[in-house]
Design a protein around this motif. Sequence first.
Motif, PDB file in Angstrom:
ATOM      1  N   ALA A 150       0.819  -1.211   0.000  1.00  0.00           N
ATOM      2  CA  ALA A 150       0.000   0.000   0.000  1.00  0.00           C
ATOM      3  C   ALA A 150       0.855   1.265   0.000  1.00  0.00           C
ATOM      4  O   ALA A 150       0.543   2.238  -0.706  1.00  0.00           O
ATOM      5  CB  ALA A 150      -0.920  -0.011   1.228  1.00  0.00           C
ATOM      6  N   VAL A 151       1.949   1.260   0.758  1.00  0.00           N
ATOM      7  CA  VAL A 151       2.792   2.451   0.852  1.00  0.00           C
ATOM      8  C   VAL A 151       3.473   2.745  -0.481  1.00  0.00           C
ATOM      9  O   VAL A 151       3.539   3.900  -0.929  1.00  0.00           O
ATOM     10  CB  VAL A 151       3.831   2.282   1.985  1.00  0.00           C
ATOM     11  N   ALA A 153       2.410   1.772  -3.415  1.00  0.00           N
ATOM     12  CA  ALA A 153       1.363   2.195  -4.344  1.00  0.00           C
ATOM     13  C   ALA A 153       1.021   3.665  -4.139  1.00  0.00           C
ATOM     14  O   ALA A 153       0.830   4.421  -5.106  1.00  0.00           O
ATOM     15  CB  ALA A 153       0.120   1.320  -4.160  1.00  0.00           C
ATOM     16  N   GLN A 154       0.943   4.088  -2.880  1.00  0.00           N
ATOM     17  CA  GLN A 154       0.672   5.500  -2.598  1.00  0.00           C
ATOM     18  C   GLN A 154       1.776   6.385  -3.160  1.00  0.00           C
ATOM     19  O   GLN A 154       1.501   7.437  -3.772  1.00  0.00           O
ATOM     20  CB  GLN A 154       0.557   5.711  -1.095  1.00  0.00           C
ATOM     21  N   GLN A 301       8.193   1.870   7.656  1.00  0.00           N
ATOM     22  CA  GLN A 301       7.081   2.815   7.529  1.00  0.00           C
ATOM     23  C   GLN A 301       6.528   3.237   8.894  1.00  0.00           C
ATOM     24  O   GLN A 301       5.818   4.238   8.998  1.00  0.00           O
ATOM     25  CB  GLN A 301       5.935   2.193   6.705  1.00  0.00           C
ATOM     26  N   ALA A 399      -4.415  -4.994   1.500  1.00  0.00           N
ATOM     27  CA  ALA A 399      -3.551  -3.999   0.859  1.00  0.00           C
ATOM     28  C   ALA A 399      -4.380  -2.863   0.281  1.00  0.00           C
ATOM     29  O   ALA A 399      -4.013  -1.680   0.402  1.00  0.00           O
ATOM     30  CB  ALA A 399      -2.711  -4.656  -0.234  1.00  0.00           C
ATOM     31  N   LEU A 400      -5.513  -3.196  -0.343  1.00  0.00           N
ATOM     32  CA  LEU A 400      -6.395  -2.166  -0.899  1.00  0.00           C
ATOM     33  C   LEU A 400      -6.965  -1.288   0.210  1.00  0.00           C
ATOM     34  O   LEU A 400      -7.025  -0.055   0.076  1.00  0.00           O
ATOM     35  CB  LEU A 400      -7.516  -2.822  -1.699  1.00  0.00           C
ATOM     36  N   PHE A 403      -4.331   1.040   1.377  1.00  0.00           N
ATOM     37  CA  PHE A 403      -4.135   2.099   0.388  1.00  0.00           C
ATOM     38  C   PHE A 403      -5.212   3.179   0.522  1.00  0.00           C
ATOM     39  O   PHE A 403      -4.908   4.378   0.470  1.00  0.00           O
ATOM     40  CB  PHE A 403      -4.164   1.484  -1.012  1.00  0.00           C
ATOM     41  N   LEU A 406      -4.531   5.338   3.517  1.00  0.00           N
ATOM     42  CA  LEU A 406      -3.415   6.263   3.288  1.00  0.00           C
ATOM     43  C   LEU A 406      -3.793   7.416   2.366  1.00  0.00           C
ATOM     44  O   LEU A 406      -3.474   8.573   2.639  1.00  0.00           O
ATOM     45  CB  LEU A 406      -2.230   5.495   2.684  1.00  0.00           C
ATOM     46  N   VAL A 407      -4.471   7.100   1.265  1.00  0.00           N
ATOM     47  CA  VAL A 407      -4.712   8.092   0.212  1.00  0.00           C
ATOM     48  C   VAL A 407      -5.987   8.887   0.455  1.00  0.00           C
ATOM     49  O   VAL A 407      -5.991  10.116   0.340  1.00  0.00           O
ATOM     50  CB  VAL A 407      -4.753   7.395  -1.161  1.00  0.00           C
ATOM     51  N   ALA A 413       1.124   6.808   8.012  1.00  0.00           N
ATOM     52  CA  ALA A 413       1.636   5.494   7.624  1.00  0.00           C
ATOM     53  C   ALA A 413       1.893   4.602   8.821  1.00  0.00           C
ATOM     54  O   ALA A 413       1.616   3.396   8.783  1.00  0.00           O
ATOM     55  CB  ALA A 413       2.919   5.665   6.795  1.00  0.00           C
ATOM     56  N   CYS A 420      -2.555  -3.003  10.002  1.00  0.00           N
ATOM     57  CA  CYS A 420      -2.312  -4.201   9.202  1.00  0.00           C
ATOM     58  C   CYS A 420      -1.683  -5.323  10.025  1.00  0.00           C
ATOM     59  O   CYS A 420      -2.045  -6.494   9.875  1.00  0.00           O
ATOM     60  CB  CYS A 420      -1.424  -3.863   7.999  1.00  0.00           C
TER      61      CYS A 420
END
Length: 428
Positions: A150-151, A153-154, A301, A399-400, A403, A406-407, A413, A420
């Motif tokens: 996720a991190v 991807a962000q 993170q 993971a989604l 994400f 985060l976003v 984070a 998680c």
Amino acid sequence: MGLPQGVTAKSYRKESIKGREMHEETTARNRRSPWLLFLVFLRLGLTSFGGPIAHLGYFREEFVSRRKWLDDAAYADLVALCQFLPGPTSSQVGIAVGYLRHGILGSCLSWFAFTLPSAVVLTVFALIYDDIPGINNATWLHGLKVVAVAVVAQALVGMQKQLCPDLFRRFLALTAAVLLLLGPALVPGVVMQLGVILAGALAGFILIDHSKIPGPGSSPLPSGQSVAPIALALFVMLLIMLPVAAAGTTLDWVHLADGFYRAGSLVFGGGHVVLPMLQSEVVPTGWVEQGEFVAGYGAAQAVPGPLFTFAAYLGAASTLASGDIQSILFALLAVVAIFLPGYLLVIGLLPVWHRFRDVEGVRSALEGVNAVVVGLLLAAFLDPVIPAAIFSLADAGLALAAFVLLVHFRVPAWAVVIVCAVTTALLW
């Protein structure tokens, strides 16, 4: 209240004025004290969560708004210089602030204080990694690997918007990613990475329209520092001599220093881009197992400070080290080696940045490099980050969700890391 016996009004006034002047002088000296600089950066190192972009926000609040050490124009110039150079942008800005305040001593103190907290935590994590019962099968550890997906991807989403704003630069990024994914079948990973970065610089220089690139800030930076040429010469000498030394010796510490110094010399675009560089240095060589590598990145993170301190974890976890003392020494060596190129470049180029920044071709080449950097991170995202963490639909769903936190919800984070780890510990 009367004056003390034997003291005239005139002499009392003189002593009062002298006392105030001494107090003001002491206050001004304390304000410029290297000790104060160290404490300010130590507090930032303990509290600056959120990655390099967030760090720059914390720095501006501290040094521009609160302490008035810089004005906005000078701060913007420092940020522009450090974004131009390879290395960890936020740490390099801190080094530059320390250098402007107290010279070489200030630059060392600011780096050490900002880096120390996260480097210590990640070194300790590496030291206890193998002593935690069932660590390789621990479900909470799997949560660290999932959050890394996720991190990254962000970071990809944010960097793509900023560094690939047009079709040509997106094409550069995708081409770089494809070449890097095919790289192991063609040429060694490090050689391919360097070739892709140089090709991106050349493509940017030739094909990106100079007139559409925003110009630099307007505030000139100090010049004339005599240590600048020494720092630049040392940077080049180490970049050339460390690989030569590593090729001619079996000493583990030389190979470690070479790998981490080279990684620190080639990282453009921020902390997350160090991931593919370090992966290509420590996983294929067998220094660190791939699962252990991704778990450490996930743990990085959860701590404040610069992401480059991930090197401390890798140095301590390396199979080159035997025993806790050597692991600690290797962690220290890895951290110094990966930060040293960025440090030397800041000290070497800060005095002449106000001349160099106005060259349009240089800015165009950097735009090409930045686009390729997105491709480097995309390749690392596809391999090894996803294969090391996503084994089921449940993993993909977590993971989604991370994400989105985060976003969309802008959850820090470190908090997402905890969510998680707890989720996988309880439900997996």
